[in-house]
Design a protein around this motif. Sequence first.
Motif, PDB file in Angstrom:
ATOM      1  N   ILE A 165       6.265   2.675  -4.903  1.00 51.53           N
ATOM      2  CA  ILE A 165       6.786   3.932  -4.385  1.00 51.53           C
ATOM      3  C   ILE A 165       5.917   4.438  -3.241  1.00 51.53           C
ATOM      4  O   ILE A 165       6.410   5.024  -2.266  1.00 51.53           O
ATOM      5  N   GLU A 166       4.598   4.191  -3.311  1.00 48.68           N
ATOM      6  CA  GLU A 166       3.721   4.582  -2.208  1.00 48.68           C
ATOM      7  C   GLU A 166       4.069   3.798  -0.946  1.00 48.68           C
ATOM      8  O   GLU A 166       4.059   4.343   0.163  1.00 48.68           O
ATOM      9  N   ASP A 167       4.391   2.511  -1.118  1.00 48.04           N
ATOM     10  CA  ASP A 167       4.724   1.670   0.038  1.00 48.04           C
ATOM     11  C   ASP A 167       5.985   2.158   0.746  1.00 48.04           C
ATOM     12  O   ASP A 167       6.017   2.231   1.974  1.00 48.04           O
ATOM     13  N   VAL A 168       7.025   2.464  -0.017  1.00 48.20           N
ATOM     14  CA  VAL A 168       8.307   2.784   0.620  1.00 48.20           C
ATOM     15  C   VAL A 168       8.319   4.180   1.245  1.00 48.20           C
ATOM     16  O   VAL A 168       9.050   4.424   2.207  1.00 48.20           O
ATOM     17  N   PHE A 169       7.475   5.099   0.727  1.00 47.66           N
ATOM     18  CA  PHE A 169       7.471   6.452   1.269  1.00 47.66           C
ATOM     19  C   PHE A 169       6.225   6.783   2.091  1.00 47.66           C
ATOM     20  O   PHE A 169       6.079   7.908   2.567  1.00 47.66           O
ATOM     21  N   GLY A 170       5.318   5.809   2.255  1.00 45.78           N
ATOM     22  CA  GLY A 170       4.120   6.072   3.045  1.00 45.78           C
ATOM     23  C   GLY A 170       3.195   7.084   2.403  1.00 45.78           C
ATOM     24  O   GLY A 170       2.553   7.892   3.081  1.00 45.78           O
ATOM     25  N   ILE A 171       3.097   7.050   1.063  1.00 49.49           N
ATOM     26  CA  ILE A 171       2.267   7.992   0.315  1.00 49.49           C
ATOM     27  C   ILE A 171       0.870   7.401   0.136  1.00 49.49           C
ATOM     28  O   ILE A 171       0.739   6.224  -0.233  1.00 49.49           O
ATOM     29  N   PRO A 172      -0.183   8.159   0.388  1.00 51.74           N
ATOM     30  CA  PRO A 172      -1.542   7.621   0.231  1.00 51.74           C
ATOM     31  C   PRO A 172      -1.821   7.237  -1.219  1.00 51.74           C
ATOM     32  O   PRO A 172      -1.375   7.904  -2.150  1.00 51.74           O
ATOM     33  N   LYS A 173      -2.572   6.166  -1.405  1.00 49.80           N
ATOM     34  CA  LYS A 173      -2.853   5.650  -2.749  1.00 49.80           C
ATOM     35  C   LYS A 173      -4.102   6.328  -3.304  1.00 49.80           C
ATOM     36  O   LYS A 173      -5.191   5.758  -3.361  1.00 49.80           O
ATOM     37  N   ARG A 186       0.442  21.733   4.392  1.00 42.29           N
ATOM     38  CA  ARG A 186       1.511  21.912   5.366  1.00 42.29           C
ATOM     39  C   ARG A 186       1.692  20.651   6.201  1.00 42.29           C
ATOM     40  O   ARG A 186       2.811  20.349   6.638  1.00 42.29           O
ATOM     41  N   ALA A 187       0.592  19.927   6.423  1.00 40.32           N
ATOM     42  CA  ALA A 187       0.696  18.694   7.201  1.00 40.32           C
ATOM     43  C   ALA A 187       1.646  17.714   6.532  1.00 40.32           C
ATOM     44  O   ALA A 187       2.487  17.081   7.187  1.00 40.32           O
ATOM     45  N   TYR A 188       1.540  17.552   5.204  1.00 41.83           N
ATOM     46  CA  TYR A 188       2.430  16.639   4.486  1.00 41.83           C
ATOM     47  C   TYR A 188       3.857  17.150   4.517  1.00 41.83           C
ATOM     48  O   TYR A 188       4.803  16.378   4.709  1.00 41.83           O
ATOM     49  N   SER A 264      13.641   4.051   4.696  1.00 42.48           N
ATOM     50  CA  SER A 264      13.380   4.217   6.121  1.00 42.48           C
ATOM     51  C   SER A 264      11.944   3.829   6.483  1.00 42.48           C
ATOM     52  O   SER A 264      10.983   4.412   5.968  1.00 42.48           O
ATOM     53  N   LEU A 265      11.814   2.864   7.380  1.00 34.51           N
ATOM     54  CA  LEU A 265      10.495   2.498   7.880  1.00 34.51           C
ATOM     55  C   LEU A 265       9.919   3.611   8.756  1.00 34.51           C
ATOM     56  O   LEU A 265       8.701   3.803   8.815  1.00 34.51           O
ATOM     57  N   PHE A 266      10.812   4.346   9.435  1.00 32.44           N
ATOM     58  CA  PHE A 266      10.339   5.445  10.280  1.00 32.44           C
ATOM     59  C   PHE A 266       9.627   6.504   9.439  1.00 32.44           C
ATOM     60  O   PHE A 266       8.543   6.979   9.793  1.00 32.44           O
ATOM     61  N   ILE A 267      10.247   6.884   8.303  1.00 31.49           N
ATOM     62  CA  ILE A 267       9.626   7.873   7.419  1.00 31.49           C
ATOM     63  C   ILE A 267       8.299   7.341   6.889  1.00 31.49           C
ATOM     64  O   ILE A 267       7.291   8.056   6.859  1.00 31.49           O
ATOM     65  N   LYS A 268       8.301   6.089   6.474  1.00 33.65           N
ATOM     66  CA  LYS A 268       7.075   5.479   5.942  1.00 33.65           C
ATOM     67  C   LYS A 268       5.946   5.540   6.963  1.00 33.65           C
ATOM     68  O   LYS A 268       4.847   6.035   6.667  1.00 33.65           O
ATOM     69  N   GLU A 272       2.434   7.754   7.099  1.00 34.07           N
ATOM     70  CA  GLU A 272       1.144   7.062   7.138  1.00 34.07           C
ATOM     71  C   GLU A 272       0.323   7.500   8.344  1.00 34.07           C
ATOM     72  O   GLU A 272      -0.893   7.705   8.244  1.00 34.07           O
ATOM     73  N   LEU A 273       0.992   7.635   9.507  1.00 35.01           N
ATOM     74  CA  LEU A 273       0.297   8.099  10.704  1.00 35.01           C
ATOM     75  C   LEU A 273      -0.196   9.529  10.520  1.00 35.01           C
ATOM     76  O   LEU A 273      -1.329   9.870  10.886  1.00 35.01           O
ATOM     77  N   GLY A 274       0.672  10.369   9.943  1.00 38.36           N
ATOM     78  CA  GLY A 274       0.283  11.750   9.706  1.00 38.36           C
ATOM     79  C   GLY A 274      -0.929  11.846   8.799  1.00 38.36           C
ATOM     80  O   GLY A 274      -1.819  12.678   9.017  1.00 38.36           O
ATOM     81  N   TRP A 275      -0.977  10.991   7.776  1.00 39.09           N
ATOM     82  CA  TRP A 275      -2.123  11.007   6.864  1.00 39.09           C
ATOM     83  C   TRP A 275      -3.399  10.591   7.593  1.00 39.09           C
ATOM     84  O   TRP A 275      -4.463  11.186   7.393  1.00 39.09           O
ATOM     85  N   LYS A 276      -3.308   9.593   8.460  1.00 42.15           N
ATOM     86  CA  LYS A 276      -4.489   9.154   9.215  1.00 42.15           C
ATOM     87  C   LYS A 276      -4.980  10.246  10.162  1.00 42.15           C
ATOM     88  O   LYS A 276      -6.181  10.423  10.359  1.00 42.15           O
TER      89      LYS A 276
END
Length: 309
Positions: A165-173, A186-188, A264-268, A272-276
């Motif tokens: 689920i982290e992979d498909v939604f770009g959620i940090p592990k 708010r960033a998330y 969606s790869l765009f969402i993922k 991920e970029l936003g988290w970085k």
Amino acid sequence: MSDYKELFKRNYGVLTEAEQEKVRNSRILIVGDSGAGETIAAVLARSGFENITIAGADTYASQDANRQPFCSTDTIGKNKISVIRDSLRAINPGISITGLEHLPDEAGIETLVQSADIIIPAVDDLSYSILVFRAAKKHGKPAVLCMPSGAMAWVSVMDESTPSIEDVFGIPKLGYKGLRTVMHTRAYRCAQYNFITSGDWRVGWYWDYFLGNRQLALICPVSWLAASLAALETVKLASGRWEPVKAPRCWYISKGSVRLSRFSLFIKYHRELGWKLFGNGRGQHFHRQAFWFWRKVFKFLKIRQDRPS
């Protein structure tokens, strides 16, 4: 006591007796008494599943009446698990339903997952649901994702062979506390603007959600449709009759339609970029400095949305 074959005799027009017995004997674990969890439990009980464990710690509130099948003016204020348990037994007196009136800790999740055949994480707190998905993957158990939001939803099956689920939604592990911290920033929440573009949220509601003052927007038809698709995937897994829809493939509900799609790869990658960029103290400070920009964006979107067509 009603006879099982009499209650579910119409199923035998689709499933063989052997397939229906697999459904009957499969051990289902639903973690969460949310609208998704409760509705899935109701559909599974009416599909002939007789071994269900459901855990949750909430009581019904008036806002649950818009989508939870067992919420009514008579049950508001009552413990959800108790009502669900009694309601499922009223559907099928022979059902073995274990209701846990609390959400287990991580060790308890592990124990419950090991004793089940199919796992359905359905807690409104996504950070907690992620723990359940992780435990299912660790023990090689299939887990069914059902995630409605507004007029949008994703439904898919995840197991040891699929992306997490982290992979498909770009959620940090991260651990639970770290996930809770991230998902309340708010960033998330900025990365969830697809709630407007695909989920048809009202911009004013999303802005309040962005500020932490609103809950997820949900409507009954989408919530029940997503739950029914999740229940269908559970029937597929239990009976072996059809091939389940596994990640990265998914059922995708958006703007009044449902289709087979892919996450969606765009969402993922956006998340991920936003988290970085914003997943540290300096980045979060920068995001606060950009707060005025998001206010302007949401104001513009609200004006457009409120404009007569």
